[in-house]
Design a protein around this motif. Structure first.
Motif, short mmCIF file in Angstrom:
data_model
loop_
_atom_site.label_atom_id
_atom_site.label_comp_id
_atom_site.label_asym_id
_atom_site.label_seq_id
_atom_site.Cartn_x
_atom_site.Cartn_y
_atom_site.Cartn_z
N ARG A 213 40.91 33.22 120.95
CA ARG A 213 41.37 33.44 122.32
C ARG A 213 41.45 34.93 122.67
O ARG A 213 41.52 35.29 123.85
CB ARG A 213 42.72 32.76 122.53
N ALA A 214 41.42 35.80 121.65
CA ALA A 214 41.46 37.25 121.89
C ALA A 214 40.08 37.85 122.07
O ALA A 214 39.96 39.07 122.27
CB ALA A 214 42.19 37.94 120.73
N ILE A 215 39.03 37.05 121.97
CA ILE A 215 37.68 37.57 122.25
C ILE A 215 37.68 38.10 123.68
O ILE A 215 38.14 37.43 124.61
CB ILE A 215 36.62 36.47 122.08
N PRO A 216 37.22 39.32 123.91
CA PRO A 216 37.35 39.94 125.24
C PRO A 216 36.59 39.17 126.32
O PRO A 216 35.58 38.52 126.04
CB PRO A 216 36.77 41.35 125.03
N PRO A 217 37.06 39.25 127.56
CA PRO A 217 36.46 38.47 128.65
C PRO A 217 35.02 38.81 128.95
O PRO A 217 34.31 37.98 129.53
CB PRO A 217 37.37 38.79 129.85
N GLU A 218 34.57 40.00 128.56
CA GLU A 218 33.16 40.32 128.79
C GLU A 218 32.22 39.53 127.87
O GLU A 218 30.99 39.60 128.02
CB GLU A 218 32.90 41.82 128.65
N LEU A 219 32.82 38.80 126.93
CA LEU A 219 32.05 37.89 126.07
C LEU A 219 32.61 36.49 126.28
O LEU A 219 33.37 35.97 125.45
CB LEU A 219 32.18 38.30 124.60
N PRO A 220 32.29 35.84 127.39
CA PRO A 220 32.90 34.55 127.73
C PRO A 220 32.74 33.52 126.61
O PRO A 220 31.63 33.27 126.13
CB PRO A 220 32.15 34.12 129.00
N ARG A 221 33.85 32.92 126.21
CA ARG A 221 33.81 31.97 125.11
C ARG A 221 32.97 30.74 125.45
O ARG A 221 32.33 30.16 124.56
CB ARG A 221 35.23 31.55 124.71
N ASP A 222 32.96 30.35 126.72
CA ASP A 222 32.18 29.17 127.09
C ASP A 222 30.69 29.45 127.14
O ASP A 222 29.89 28.53 127.33
CB ASP A 222 32.67 28.60 128.43
N GLN A 223 30.30 30.70 126.96
CA GLN A 223 28.88 31.04 126.91
C GLN A 223 28.41 31.40 125.50
O GLN A 223 27.26 31.78 125.30
CB GLN A 223 28.61 32.20 127.88
N ILE A 224 29.30 31.30 124.52
CA ILE A 224 28.92 31.51 123.13
C ILE A 224 28.12 30.29 122.66
O ILE A 224 28.60 29.15 122.77
CB ILE A 224 30.16 31.74 122.25
N GLU A 225 26.91 30.53 122.16
CA GLU A 225 26.01 29.40 121.88
C GLU A 225 26.49 28.56 120.69
O GLU A 225 26.44 27.33 120.74
CB GLU A 225 24.59 29.90 121.62
N LYS A 226 26.92 29.22 119.61
CA LYS A 226 27.37 28.48 118.44
C LYS A 226 28.54 29.20 117.79
O LYS A 226 28.65 30.43 117.84
CB LYS A 226 26.25 28.33 117.40
N VAL A 227 29.40 28.40 117.17
CA VAL A 227 30.48 28.91 116.33
C VAL A 227 30.11 28.64 114.88
O VAL A 227 29.80 27.50 114.51
CB VAL A 227 31.82 28.23 116.67
N PHE A 228 30.14 29.69 114.07
CA PHE A 228 29.86 29.56 112.64
C PHE A 228 31.15 29.85 111.88
O PHE A 228 31.77 30.90 112.05
CB PHE A 228 28.77 30.55 112.21
N CYS A 229 31.54 28.91 111.04
CA CYS A 229 32.72 29.13 110.21
C CYS A 229 32.39 28.70 108.79
O CYS A 229 31.26 28.32 108.48
CB CYS A 229 33.93 28.38 110.76
N GLY A 230 33.37 28.79 107.90
CA GLY A 230 33.15 28.38 106.53
C GLY A 230 32.80 26.90 106.46
O GLY A 230 33.22 26.10 107.30
N ASN A 231 32.03 26.53 105.46
CA ASN A 231 31.60 25.14 105.31
C ASN A 231 32.72 24.32 104.64
O ASN A 231 32.60 23.88 103.50
CB ASN A 231 30.31 25.07 104.49
#
Length: 304
Positions: A213-231
């Motif tokens: 939620r702290a990702i800055p607004p100039e990088l809209p979270r709803d426009q992030i194509e994929k989330v990569f996390c640990g498997n």
């Protein structure tokens, strides 16, 4: 992020051979059944030593990254050497890797305490080094190898550990991805307290949610194509989806089944595999989330 842009390039990795969970040495059938139901089907076991895994990855990075070794001012070695699950690297082995690739003049730093969030910690340190010194390239090496198969089972079926190494160049001069955002959080109470597994997972998910939620607004979270996390297993993945308010389609889960958890390497392996499987357009953004014992990380990269 402030200051001159930073980039990742030459991302390369090597992992062991695929082994079905049913074939794991000293594996308990009930434990294997639990892991399988949670979406874990294979792990990667390499006949190569950890130095050889790192050596191979570094060679691929330098070949594809287009960087003269003489321009690399620092090398960050981010193996999980303090983990009971992983074997360590001896000084002569590290010296051999650096010597073979002409990196003997680069400053060498070790990053280990963040465990499977070592990648985020290395990015923080590498970014600071680039902005504080007169060189423009840093080589980052992450990787680990289990000494015994019975050490591959993470607590309460979080995941199954795999052997592998990954490396890349963090650069001021350009690359495949621009590092647009990087943040970490820490909870040092984890160093002095014993947490139950459910409490630890819940705390980790909440920390990642705050970072998301702290990702800055100039990088809209709803426009992030994929989330990569640990498997990690599917229960943890679903908890994280709920915390982030993101649907399953936003998460890249293909490697959960076929790779298991390659320590600190997961998110960039997942990014590399996704990019190899689809046409990623310039300006596409991706979020990467990392979990360590007491430290969590979130960084956003954008395709150049």
């Amino acid at each position: 992020m402030t200051g001159q842009p930073l980039y990742l390039r030459g991302i390369a990795y090597t992992v062991g051979d695929a082994v079905p969970l049913a074939d794991i040495e000293e594996g308990d059938p009930e434990q294997i059944e639990v892991f399988t139901k949670l979406g874990l089907h294979y792990f990667r076991k390499s006949p190569l030593s950890l130095p050889d895994l790192c050596h191979r990855s570094v060679g691929d990075t330098l070949r594809t990254g287009g960087v003269d070794p003489a321009d690399i001012g620092a090398v960050l070695l981010a193996t999980t050497v303090n983990s009971i699950h992983a074997v360590g690297l001896d000084y002569p082995e590290v010296a051999q890797i650096l010597g073979d690739y002409g990196l003997v003049d680069a400053k060498l730093y070790g990053v280990s305490l963040a465990k499977c969030s070592n990648l985020s910690a290395a990015l923080e340190l590498g970014s600071s080094l680039l902005r504080a010194n007169d060189y423009s390239e840093v080589l980052v090496i992450v990787g680990d190898k289990c000494a015994r198969d019975r050490d591959r089972f993470m607590d309460s079926a979080e995941s199954i550990l795999s052997d592998g190494a990954l490396s890349f160049i963090l650069s001021q001069t350009g690359g495949t991805y621009e590092l647009r955002h990087l943040a970490t959080s820490s909870d040092l109470s984890h160093l002095t307290r014993t947490f139950g597994v459910l409490e630890f997972v819940d705390n980790s998910v909440k920390n990642l949610g705050r970072l998301w939620r702290a990702i800055p607004p100039e990088l809209p979270r709803d426009q992030i194509e994929k989330v990569f996390c640990g498997n990690y297993n599917m229960l943890i993945q679903r908890n994280l989806m709920r915390e982030l308010g993101a649907g399953r389609q936003a998460f890249y889960l293909d490697n959960l089944r076929r790779l298991g958890h390659v320590f600190s390497c997961d998110v960039l392996i997942n990014l590399s595999d996704y990019a190899a499987s689809t046409n990623v357009a310039p300006a596409t953004t991706f979020a990467c989330l990392t979990v360590g014992y007491f430290r969590w990380g979130c960084f956003v990269v954008q395709k150049c």
